[in-house]
Scaffold this motif. Structure first.
Motif, PDB file in Angstrom:
ATOM      1  N   ARG A 149       4.030  11.071  63.676  1.00 20.27           N
ATOM      2  CA  ARG A 149       3.418   9.798  64.070  1.00 20.27           C
ATOM      3  C   ARG A 149       3.261   9.685  65.581  1.00 20.27           C
ATOM      4  NH1 ARG A 149       0.450   8.206  60.844  1.00 20.27           N
ATOM      5  NH2 ARG A 149       0.602   6.007  61.285  1.00 20.27           N
ATOM      6  N   CYS A 150       3.951  10.542  66.342  1.00 21.05           N
ATOM      7  CA  CYS A 150       3.803  10.480  67.802  1.00 21.05           C
ATOM      8  C   CYS A 150       3.189  11.786  68.314  1.00 21.05           C
ATOM      9  CB  CYS A 150       5.142  10.212  68.481  1.00 21.05           C
ATOM     10  SG  CYS A 150       6.340  11.523  68.328  1.00 21.05           S
ATOM     11  N   SER A 151       2.791  11.765  69.586  1.00 21.97           N
ATOM     12  CA  SER A 151       2.244  12.946  70.276  1.00 21.97           C
ATOM     13  C   SER A 151       0.888  13.366  69.739  1.00 21.97           C
ATOM     14  CB  SER A 151       3.234  14.118  70.188  1.00 21.97           C
ATOM     15  OG  SER A 151       4.450  13.785  70.788  1.00 21.97           O
ATOM     16  N   ARG A 152       0.015  12.413  69.497  1.00 23.13           N
ATOM     17  CA  ARG A 152      -1.345  12.745  69.089  1.00 23.13           C
ATOM     18  C   ARG A 152      -2.165  13.141  70.313  1.00 23.13           C
ATOM     19  NH1 ARG A 152      -4.933   8.976  70.224  1.00 23.13           N
ATOM     20  NH2 ARG A 152      -6.370   9.573  68.584  1.00 23.13           N
ATOM     21  N   GLN A 153      -3.037  14.137  70.149  1.00 25.38           N
ATOM     22  CA  GLN A 153      -3.967  14.576  71.207  1.00 25.38           C
ATOM     23  C   GLN A 153      -3.272  14.810  72.545  1.00 25.38           C
ATOM     24  OE1 GLN A 153      -7.255  15.436  71.088  1.00 25.38           O
ATOM     25  NE2 GLN A 153      -7.126  15.265  68.871  1.00 25.38           N
ATOM     26  N   GLY A 178      -3.561  12.602  64.413  1.00 22.56           N
ATOM     27  CA  GLY A 178      -4.363  12.295  65.588  1.00 22.56           C
ATOM     28  C   GLY A 178      -5.411  13.335  65.910  1.00 22.56           C
ATOM     29  N   GLU A 179      -5.526  14.386  65.063  1.00 19.10           N
ATOM     30  CA  GLU A 179      -6.512  15.435  65.313  1.00 19.10           C
ATOM     31  C   GLU A 179      -7.881  15.117  64.715  1.00 19.10           C
ATOM     32  OE1 GLU A 179      -6.131  18.485  67.203  1.00 19.10           O
ATOM     33  OE2 GLU A 179      -4.571  17.137  67.909  1.00 19.10           O
ATOM     34  N   GLY A 204       1.486   3.168  56.396  1.00 20.93           N
ATOM     35  CA  GLY A 204       0.521   3.236  57.487  1.00 20.93           C
ATOM     36  C   GLY A 204      -0.080   4.598  57.706  1.00 20.93           C
ATOM     37  N   ARG A 205       0.130   5.509  56.762  1.00 19.13           N
ATOM     38  CA  ARG A 205      -0.483   6.830  56.900  1.00 19.13           C
ATOM     39  C   ARG A 205      -1.993   6.698  56.982  1.00 19.13           C
ATOM     40  NH1 ARG A 205       1.735  11.883  53.312  1.00 19.13           N
ATOM     41  NH2 ARG A 205       0.439  13.141  54.636  1.00 19.13           N
ATOM     42  N   GLY A 206      -2.580   7.504  57.845  1.00 20.62           N
ATOM     43  CA  GLY A 206      -4.022   7.466  58.011  1.00 20.62           C
ATOM     44  C   GLY A 206      -4.475   6.561  59.134  1.00 20.62           C
ATOM     45  N   THR A 207      -3.547   5.851  59.766  1.00 17.25           N
ATOM     46  CA  THR A 207      -3.883   4.968  60.873  1.00 17.25           C
ATOM     47  C   THR A 207      -3.311   5.538  62.164  1.00 17.25           C
ATOM     48  OG1 THR A 207      -3.822   3.060  59.389  1.00 17.25           O
ATOM     49  CG2 THR A 207      -3.729   2.609  61.748  1.00 17.25           C
ATOM     50  N   ASP A 208      -4.155   5.744  63.151  1.00 16.16           N
ATOM     51  CA  ASP A 208      -3.700   6.300  64.429  1.00 16.16           C
ATOM     52  C   ASP A 208      -2.845   5.305  65.193  1.00 16.16           C
ATOM     53  OD1 ASP A 208      -4.768   8.779  64.210  1.00 16.16           O
ATOM     54  OD2 ASP A 208      -6.601   8.344  65.318  1.00 16.16           O
ATOM     55  N   ILE A 209      -1.809   5.830  65.874  1.00 13.86           N
ATOM     56  CA  ILE A 209      -1.000   5.013  66.781  1.00 13.86           C
ATOM     57  C   ILE A 209      -1.393   5.422  68.203  1.00 13.86           C
ATOM     58  CG2 ILE A 209       1.323   4.415  67.539  1.00 13.86           C
ATOM     59  CD1 ILE A 209       2.345   5.116  64.789  1.00 13.86           C
ATOM     60  N   GLU A 222       3.640   7.211  80.697  1.00 11.09           N
ATOM     61  CA  GLU A 222       4.592   7.493  81.774  1.00 11.09           C
ATOM     62  C   GLU A 222       6.045   7.229  81.348  1.00 11.09           C
ATOM     63  OE1 GLU A 222       0.689   7.301  83.058  1.00 11.09           O
ATOM     64  OE2 GLU A 222       1.795   5.607  82.160  1.00 11.09           O
ATOM     65  N   LEU A 223       6.234   6.414  80.305  1.00 10.78           N
ATOM     66  CA  LEU A 223       7.577   6.099  79.826  1.00 10.78           C
ATOM     67  C   LEU A 223       8.091   7.123  78.798  1.00 10.78           C
ATOM     68  CD1 LEU A 223       7.105   2.251  79.322  1.00 10.78           C
ATOM     69  CD2 LEU A 223       8.413   3.362  81.141  1.00 10.78           C
ATOM     70  N   GLY A 224       7.266   8.122  78.489  1.00 13.28           N
ATOM     71  CA  GLY A 224       7.667   9.157  77.525  1.00 13.28           C
ATOM     72  C   GLY A 224       6.956   9.066  76.195  1.00 13.28           C
ATOM     73  N   GLY A 225       5.981   8.146  76.077  1.00 14.04           N
ATOM     74  CA  GLY A 225       5.234   8.022  74.836  1.00 14.04           C
ATOM     75  C   GLY A 225       6.013   7.304  73.748  1.00 14.04           C
ATOM     76  N   LEU A 226       5.551   7.427  72.531  1.00 18.42           N
ATOM     77  CA  LEU A 226       6.191   6.760  71.393  1.00 18.42           C
ATOM     78  C   LEU A 226       7.494   7.464  71.028  1.00 18.42           C
ATOM     79  CD1 LEU A 226       5.917   4.627  69.086  1.00 18.42           C
ATOM     80  CD2 LEU A 226       4.749   6.393  67.754  1.00 18.42           C
ATOM     81  N   TYR A 227       8.523   6.688  70.758  1.00 15.76           N
ATOM     82  CA  TYR A 227       9.825   7.218  70.356  1.00 15.76           C
ATOM     83  C   TYR A 227       9.970   6.951  68.850  1.00 15.76           C
ATOM     84  CZ  TYR A 227      14.886   8.217  70.694  1.00 15.76           C
ATOM     85  OH  TYR A 227      16.135   8.761  70.556  1.00 15.76           O
ATOM     86  N   VAL A 228      10.005   8.021  68.051  1.00 16.89           N
ATOM     87  CA  VAL A 228      10.135   7.893  66.596  1.00 16.89           C
ATOM     88  C   VAL A 228      11.577   8.176  66.203  1.00 16.89           C
ATOM     89  CG1 VAL A 228       9.476   8.844  64.358  1.00 16.89           C
ATOM     90  CG2 VAL A 228       7.737   8.490  66.125  1.00 16.89           C
ATOM     91  N   ILE A 229      12.197   7.217  65.520  1.00 23.92           N
ATOM     92  CA  ILE A 229      13.585   7.354  65.080  1.00 23.92           C
ATOM     93  C   ILE A 229      13.628   7.337  63.556  1.00 23.92           C
ATOM     94  CG2 ILE A 229      15.857   6.236  65.014  1.00 23.92           C
ATOM     95  CD1 ILE A 229      15.319   5.167  67.803  1.00 23.92           C
ATOM     96  N   GLY A 230      14.268   8.346  62.974  1.00 19.58           N
ATOM     97  CA  GLY A 230      14.479   8.381  61.526  1.00 19.58           C
ATOM     98  C   GLY A 230      15.907   7.983  61.220  1.00 19.58           C
ATOM     99  N   THR A 231      16.098   7.085  60.254  1.00 17.77           N
ATOM    100  CA  THR A 231      17.447   6.608  59.937  1.00 17.77           C
ATOM    101  C   THR A 231      18.085   7.370  58.782  1.00 17.77           C
ATOM    102  OG1 THR A 231      16.568   4.925  58.444  1.00 17.77           O
ATOM    103  CG2 THR A 231      16.912   4.294  60.747  1.00 17.77           C
ATOM    104  N   GLU A 232      17.366   8.340  58.233  1.00 14.61           N
ATOM    105  CA  GLU A 232      17.921   9.133  57.136  1.00 14.61           C
ATOM    106  C   GLU A 232      16.993  10.303  56.872  1.00 14.61           C
ATOM    107  OE1 GLU A 232      19.316   8.340  52.517  1.00 14.61           O
ATOM    108  OE2 GLU A 232      19.300   6.688  53.958  1.00 14.61           O
TER     109      GLU A 232
END
Length: 1002
Positions: A654-658, A118-119, A617-622, A630-640
């Protein structure tokens, strides 16, 4: 104390670069502010001014502040304007931040700029690309897929075109004429494979300079450099086509017996686990009974490590601990014999870590009960020795017997290899994990990105083995026409740089392999992401239940969730569980990669749940939707956890851009591959001791460190493997540079006559040396007869044995070369002048291509077999280098021979050929040694093969496919009879240019 010192000096080199960049950034901003008063025409004129100054001798560093300022000012002026990007109208809203200027400086100076997601790395690249394009040389940017290449070229092209630069984009299926145009522009976007394949087509397949599309390799920025230069670099780029001889595929024939063997092993393991399980669960069982039960468990682990009953038994802490202890003991030197005996009770063993499987004696006897020597390779050296000692055999019979032994060796070797690959296909390669089956084809899934790689094929027959296993059409055997590794391709650039969000963990590899340093660039706004501790569960089932519960809670809040999985199979399992929980979600895995950019872009909308295979989806901003912050932003969960920390960091990023809020968390189980295979000794057992029960969660920062420690070890192991592979490829790369250098010299010369006669003169020297003219005693009569016969077979010079008498080596070399020159002048006088250059070019290129392709096949076989030398206490790499040098000498000898063979046996048309024969025969008489085996009249070419048309042009077909076909014209001269006896690896006397064993020695 040491921790304090390490922390004190950690990152010092990063800070040093940032400090040096501050005054440059201040100067750029100062100049940019002054440019704001310029008119639009004055700003655009700066590009012409900069180019003139570069031509005048100013360095790029001298004009860097002004050039960067011009780009930033252009971006400011474009705010609010629109451009068509991927057929959609998009509004420009970007102006370079100071940290982006620093990133641009790092890229220009040949560093890897590590910038968080996101930079704005896409915008950062415009600065150094513009600057380096001012040299009027082609600057390039490499992306991970065609979509991003097209998007970025059109989006950033809006800025370049405003400043007066041209921008192009290379895409799959693009015709050569359009490719050449794209490379002719100032800046070119494309993927690594497209650039690499264009290099191979230009240097290994094009026959005219008009067919070549690339310019020089000047400046290149690799976006997502860790993905391209580390992950993708393990697979070389290969252009191939059908092998010249289509043989019966052994895989289909061997499949039924291998399938039966695999089923027998499965039944055996099920029986062993069913016998051991009650004993293990019976606390009152005697120590001897338990010891025997755990030996059976160990056998199951060796023969079927993913057995579901075994995994269920090992959920009990005490059982896992006992088995780990037994395995450690059995692997010690004292217990080697017992461990071997345990393995030999199975049909085959599986080593998941090394990705290998081996047949045992029982397995070999089951497959070939009637042939105990079926898996024993014949000893060719001993057999040949015995044949040579048998005085009752004639030379022809000896040669015939040796050929038969070679064929027997090849047949046994091929069968053993095919069985080995089928065993790997059945035991180690799972559908929807390592590969997917689509439209009747086996497509490989990239383990790091989760993307399907259409057209890519596993080498060494493994892909055909998997095709046989799945019952799809087995594609015919192929031959490599041209190949290069990603590493060696990108090391050709004069200036190389890269961008990514995760490079620091691979800094050592980038430095050692590519000479690239990593520069961490600070974020524009502080990163406020919360990285929670990992949650560890006993079983995979418990883990997925916890993941679904976490997703459900977040979904109720409306918080968007992005779930990362490591395989297609995991994503589909999780999807089914979410459907049962009535959670609306989107799945993005290797089967649906076409929509990945759109799916990932929507992942930040309120209430969205997206399951993505690793880093699709690398290279695509979320971007966060309304109210999500206000809900805490994107929640990224890794399963392994992945084997590489870098992949985990990519998912977190993938989360917390800018400065956006965000949370990340990994859910693990002790059944995950990393936990199962790579955690130290009994750590997994210790984790499960005490009161840990089914469904219970274990969480602690110390566990995170243990997992990262395991990841570091795997990273080091993978780096060592990649480095070793590169060391092998460096040998072939040196040979490739020589061959491509000669080939390009022929393509770019108007008349490659000089190049041809360099090869002819060298062959004359070799022939004279072989005959013994460079020795004190001189050549004997038989050698002279052979030499005269060879010269008259290849050149219409009417050589006689008397012509060689009483002359020293140097004099003979000059005289023979001069006679060939004179004969060629006659040929030139009767040829079509305009077509003569093309004919000479054909002679050189045809000789190189034919033998280079054979050489690549031989080098592949050598690389595959050389590892066995380690059993003789020899370094395989040193042995490989020695053998490769011999192979290359043989290659150059064959190329020279075919150039000599084709020089007078090709013509621009039939009439020219007939005229040459008439001119050469005027006033000539048939002369030669009395017993010279193929001596010919000066005007006669006994093996004449006329080439009446000279065509150019590159290969046809899918330009982006890793495997493709090409057909080059291959003249096949008629054989010359009665030549002296030659060795199997010597050039065939018939003049075909082949080895004797591949031609008349069959």
């Amino acid at each position: 104390m040491f921790d304090f010192l390490f922390k004190r000096f950690a990152g010092r080199h990063y800070r040093k670069f940032l400090e040096s960049a501050k005054p440059v950034v201040a100067k750029i901003n100062e100049i940019e502010e002054s440019y704001q008063s310029l008119s639009e025409e004055q700003l655009k004129a700066k590009t012409v001014e900069f180019r003139e100054r570069v031509k005048g001798g100013e360095s790029l560093d001298d004009i860097l502040p002004e050039a960067f300022a011009a780009v930033k000012n252009a971006a400011r002026r474009l705010v609010g304007t629109t451009a068509i990007v991927n057929e959609h109208e998009q509004t420009w809203d970007m102006v370079h931040f100071d940290v982006q200027l620093i990133g641009g400086l790092a890229l220009h100076h040949g560093k890897i700029a590590e910038m968080a997601t996101g930079e704005g790395k896409t915008l950062v690249a415009t600065l150094p690309l513009y600057l380096n394009a001012l040299t009027s040389r082609n600057s390039q940017l490499v992306t991970v897929n065609d979509y991003l290449a097209r998007r970025d070229s059109e989006w950033m092209g809006h800025l370049y075109q405003y400043l007066g630069l041209t921008v192009g984009c290379i895409q799959q299926q693009m015709p050569s004429s359009l490719r050449r145009e794209m490379y002719g522009r100032d800046i070119t976007y494309g993927t690594a494979s497209e650039f690499g394949f264009d290099y191979l087509r230009d240097n290994g397949m094009a026959t005219r300079k008009e067919d070549q599309v690339q310019r020089d390799h000047w400046f290149c920025i690799v976006d997502e450099i860790d993905s391209i230069l580390v992950d993708e670099a393990r697979t070389p780029l290969i252009i191939s086509g059908p092998a010249p001889i289509e043989r019966e595929q052994p895989f289909t024939r061997l499949k039924p017996t291998l399938e039966r063997l695999v089923n027998m092993q499965l039944k055996l393991c099920n029986r062993l686990i069913s016998e051991a399980k009650p004993v293990v669960e019976n606390e009152s069982a005697s120590s001897d009974e338990r010891a025997e039960a755990f030996r059976k468990l160990l056998q199951v682990k060796l023969g079927h490590p993913k057995n579901k009953l075994l995994l269920r038994v090992l959920e009990v802490p005490a059982a896992r601990k006992e088995l780990d202890k037994l395995e450690t003991e059995m692997n010690s030197d004292l217990q080697k014999a017992e461990m071997y005996a345990l393995k030999e009770e199975l049909f085959f063993t599986i080593d998941e870590r090394q990705h290998q499987s081996d047949l045992t004696e029982i397995g070999r006897n089951t497959l070939r009960p009637d042939n105990p020597d079926a898996f024993v390779l014949p000893d060719l050296a001993v057999e040949h020795m015995e044949i040579d000692r048998d005085e009752s055999l004639t030379p022809e019979q000896r040669e015939e017997k040796k050929n038969a032994s070679h064929q027997a060796y090849a047949a046994v070797s091929e069968e053993i290899h095919a069985i080995s690959q089928l065993l790997r296909a059945y035991c180690l390669y799972e559908r929807d994990v390592e590969y997917v089956v689509q439209e009747g084809k086996v497509n490989i899934v990239d383990e790091n990105t989760g993307r399907v790689m259409p057209g890519r094929r596993w080498s060494d027959g493994l892909h055909q083995a998997v095709e046989a296993k799945e019952g799809v059409t087995i594609e015919r055997e192929t031959r490599t026409y041209a190949t290069v590794t990603i590493q060696n391709y990108f090391r050709m650039y004069e200036k190389l740089a890269g961008m990514t969000g995760t490079a620091e963990t691979e800094a050592a590899e980038f430095s050692e392999i590519y000479g690239l340093g990593v520069q961490v660039i600070p974020t524009n706004k502080p990163n406020i992401r919360e990285d929670k501790n990992d949650s560890i569960f006993k079983t995979r089932r418990d883990k997925f239940n916890a993941v679904v519960a976490e997703i459900t809670e977040a979904n109720k809040r409306g918080q968007p969730v992005l779930v990362g999985t490591v395989s297609v199979e995991s994503s589909e399992v999780l999807s089914r569980m979410l459907k049962r929980a009535n959670i609306i979600h989107t799945v993005l895995n290797a089967k649906f990669h076409e929509q990945e950019a759109d799916i990932v872009a929507r992942a930040g909308h309120r209430g969205g749940v997206t399951i993505a295979t690793n880093m699709a989806g690398r290279g695509t901003d979320i971007k966060l939707g309304e109210g999500v912050r206000e809900l805490g932003g994107l929640y990224v969960i890794g399963t392994e956890r992945h084997e590489s920390r870098r992949i985990d960091r990519q998912l977190r990023g993938r989360c917390s851009r800018q400065g956006d809020p965000g949370t990340t968390k990994f859910f693990l189980s002790l059944e995950d591959n990393l936990m199962r295979l790579f955690l130290q000794g009994n750590l997994a057992s210790r984790l499960m001791e005490g009161s840990m029960r089914d469904g219970e969660e274990l969480e602690h920062s110390l566990l995170n460190r243990s997992i990262e420690s395991a990841q570091k070890k795997v990273e080091q192991q993978n780096f060592s493997q990649r480095k070793r592979l590169l060391q092998y490829d460096d040998v072939l790369n040196q040979q490739r540079e020589v061959i491509y250098g000669i080939r390009n010299a022929a393509i770019h010369a108007d008349r490659p006559k000089t190049l041809i006669f360099e090869q002819v003169e060298e062959e004359v020297v070799v022939r004279l040396e072989t005959a013994g003219f460079d020795e004190k005693g001189g050549a004997d009569a038989a050698s002279i007869d052979h030499l005269v016969g060879w010269f008259n077979t290849h050149f219409p010079i009417g050589l006689h044995a008397d012509d060689l008498q009483g002359k020293n080596f140097d004099t003979l070399t000059k005289e023979l070369a001069a006679r060939v020159h004179k004969a060629y002048e006659v040929k030139e006088s009767v040829e079509v002048p305009e077509a003569l250059g093309g004919l000479e070019r054909y002679v050189v290129i045809n000789a190189i291509d034919k033998h280079w392709q054979e050489h690549l096949t031989e080098m592949e076989e050598l690389r595959r077999a050389i590892g066995l030398r380690s059993y003789g206490q020899k370094d395989p790499l040193v042995e490989y280098k020695g053998e490769a040098f011999k192979y290359f000498e043989e290659l150059m000898n064959n190329v020279r021979l075919q150039i000599c063979t084709g020089l007078f046996r090709s013509a621009t048309n039939i009439q020219a050929f007939e005229n040459m024969l008439q001119v050469l025969s005027r006033g000539a008489k048939a002369v030669g040694p009395e017993n010279a085996p193929a001596a010919a009249a000066p005007g006669a070419l006994p093996t004449a093969q006329v080439r009446t048309t000279v065509t150019g042009g590159g290969a046809t077909g899918n330009p982006g496919a890793p495997k493709r076909d090409i057909k080059l014209p291959m003249p096949k001269p008629k054989p010359v009879q009665a030549m002296p006896k030659v060795g199997r690896n010597d050039p065939c006397p018939c003049g075909s240019g082949k080895k004797y064993k591949q031609c008349h020695g069959k």
